[in-house]
Design an enzyme around this catalytic site. Structure first.
Site, PDB file in Angstrom:
ATOM      1  CB  CYS A 110      -0.740   0.285   1.403  1.00 38.53           C
ATOM      2  SG  CYS A 110      -1.590  -1.285   1.386  1.00 38.53           S
ATOM      3  CG  LEU A 111       1.168   3.683  -3.583  1.00 37.76           C
ATOM      4  CD1 LEU A 111       1.068   3.839  -5.020  1.00 37.76           C
ATOM      5  CD2 LEU A 111       2.662   3.084  -3.658  1.00 37.76           C
TER       6      LEU A 111
END
Length: 111
Positions: A110-111
Site C-alpha cells: 500500500c502506498l
C-alpha cells in the site's frame, strides 16, 4: 511522534497513523483510529476487523486488497467478499484503512 489519547493513556502512532506497538490495540483504540478516518464503526466493520486480525495471526502479515477480498469471501460469503463492499466500509483503501483500525502494520504494497 504522533499519538492518540485512549482511556487515559497515550498510544504512540507512526507518521501515517498506524500503531507503533500492536499490543496497544483495544476496541477503544480502534474506535479512536476509525474516528480519525471519519468512520463510525458498525457490526459490519467489526466483522471485517476480526477477520483482518485473524488473517494477520494466520499469515503474519497484513493483507493486500486481493488476498483480503478472497479471505473475506471464504469466511463471510461472496456478497461480502467483494471490493465494492469493502470500499463502502473502509474508503478509500480497505486493506490499508482496515489494517490501521484493526491495529495491524501497514500492508507492504500500500502506498
Amino acid at each position: 511522534m504522533q499519538s492518540i489519547q485512549v482511556e487515559g493513556r497515550e498510544v504512540p502512532l507512526d507518521k501515517e497513523g498506524f500503531l507503533r506497538d500492536l499490543q496497544d490495540w483495544t476496541p477503544a483504540v480502534a474506535e479512536q483510529l476509525a474516528r480519525a478516518e471519519d468512520i463510525q464503526l458498525t457490526e459490519a466493520h467489526w466483522e471485517i476487523i476480526e477477520l483482518l486480525q485473524q488473517f494477520y495471526r494466520e499469515f503474519e502479515l497484513s493483507p493486500a486488497m486481493r488476498p483480503l477480498v478472497k479471505y473475506i469471501g471464504q469466511h463471510l460469503g461472496a456478497d461480502k467478499g467483494r471490493s465494492i463492499y469493502l470500499m463502502q466500509l473502509f474508503p478509500p483503501s480497505p486493506a490499508k484503512i482496515g489494517s490501521k483500525i484493526a491495529g495491524l502494520p501497514k500492508p507492504t504494497n500500500c502506498l
